[in-house]
Design a protein around this motif. Structure first.
Motif, mmCIF file in Angstrom:
data_model
loop_
_atom_site.group_PDB
_atom_site.id
_atom_site.type_symbol
_atom_site.label_atom_id
_atom_site.label_comp_id
_atom_site.label_asym_id
_atom_site.label_seq_id
_atom_site.Cartn_x
_atom_site.Cartn_y
_atom_site.Cartn_z
ATOM 1 N N TYR A 48 -28.548 -11.888 -34.411
ATOM 2 C CA TYR A 48 -28.175 -11.158 -35.591
ATOM 3 C C TYR A 48 -29.584 -10.262 -35.569
ATOM 4 N N LYS A 49 -30.712 -10.604 -35.369
ATOM 5 C CA LYS A 49 -31.915 -9.662 -34.936
ATOM 6 C C LYS A 49 -31.996 -8.825 -33.895
ATOM 7 N N GLU A 50 -31.211 -9.284 -32.802
ATOM 8 C CA GLU A 50 -31.049 -8.323 -31.757
ATOM 9 C C GLU A 50 -30.129 -7.392 -32.013
ATOM 10 N N PHE A 51 -29.086 -7.536 -32.575
ATOM 11 C CA PHE A 51 -27.913 -6.836 -32.854
ATOM 12 C C PHE A 51 -28.580 -5.457 -33.886
ATOM 13 N N LYS A 53 -31.627 -4.603 -34.254
ATOM 14 C CA LYS A 53 -32.686 -3.851 -33.583
ATOM 15 C C LYS A 53 -31.802 -2.816 -32.560
ATOM 16 N N HIS A 54 -30.510 -3.404 -32.061
ATOM 17 C CA HIS A 54 -29.840 -2.364 -31.458
ATOM 18 C C HIS A 54 -29.390 -1.374 -32.033
ATOM 19 N N GLU A 55 -28.628 -1.710 -33.321
ATOM 20 C CA GLU A 55 -27.937 -0.905 -34.001
ATOM 21 C C GLU A 55 -29.181 0.283 -34.775
ATOM 22 N N TRP A 56 -30.002 -0.094 -34.900
ATOM 23 C CA TRP A 56 -31.198 0.783 -35.631
ATOM 24 C C TRP A 56 -31.999 1.443 -34.483
ATOM 25 N N GLY A 57 -31.743 1.034 -33.205
ATOM 26 C CA GLY A 57 -32.367 1.866 -32.130
ATOM 27 C C GLY A 57 -33.845 1.369 -31.904
ATOM 28 N N ASP A 59 -34.472 -1.282 -30.115
ATOM 29 C CA ASP A 59 -34.821 -1.877 -28.801
ATOM 30 C C ASP A 59 -34.933 -0.739 -27.567
ATOM 31 N N LYS A 60 -35.258 0.463 -28.141
ATOM 32 C CA LYS A 60 -35.180 1.667 -26.936
ATOM 33 C C LYS A 60 -36.807 1.929 -26.799
ATOM 34 N N ASP A 61 -37.026 2.276 -25.545
ATOM 35 C CA ASP A 61 -38.610 2.609 -25.275
ATOM 36 C C ASP A 61 -38.761 3.882 -25.858
#
Length: 66
Positions: A48-51, A53-57, A59-61
């Motif tokens: 869920y945390k990874e999801f 992060k991905h949805e909120w952007g 996880d991007k540099d």
């Protein structure tokens, strides 16, 4: 964040079914099962945390071009 206050009828049935399964286990089986269940809960939390992060952007540099 508020949590649901009630289980659906189907969820209540699932809890009772689970309860019956656990009551049929030996103490050792129930303890092993509980540890495995806790591990699965932590894995789900990580997913869920990874999801999120991905949805909120998150996880991007921020310094990359893409």
């Amino acid at each position: 964040m508020s949590q649901p206050r009630e289980l659906s009828l189907e969820q209540e049935f699932d809890v009772r079914s689970f309860e019956t399964q656990v009551q049929r286990m030996s103490r050792e089986q129930a303890q092993e099962f509980l540890v495995k269940l806790y591990e699965q809960m932590m894995l789900r939390e990580n997913m869920y945390k990874e999801f999120i992060k991905h949805e909120w952007g998150l996880d991007k540099d921020p310094f990359s071009d893409s």
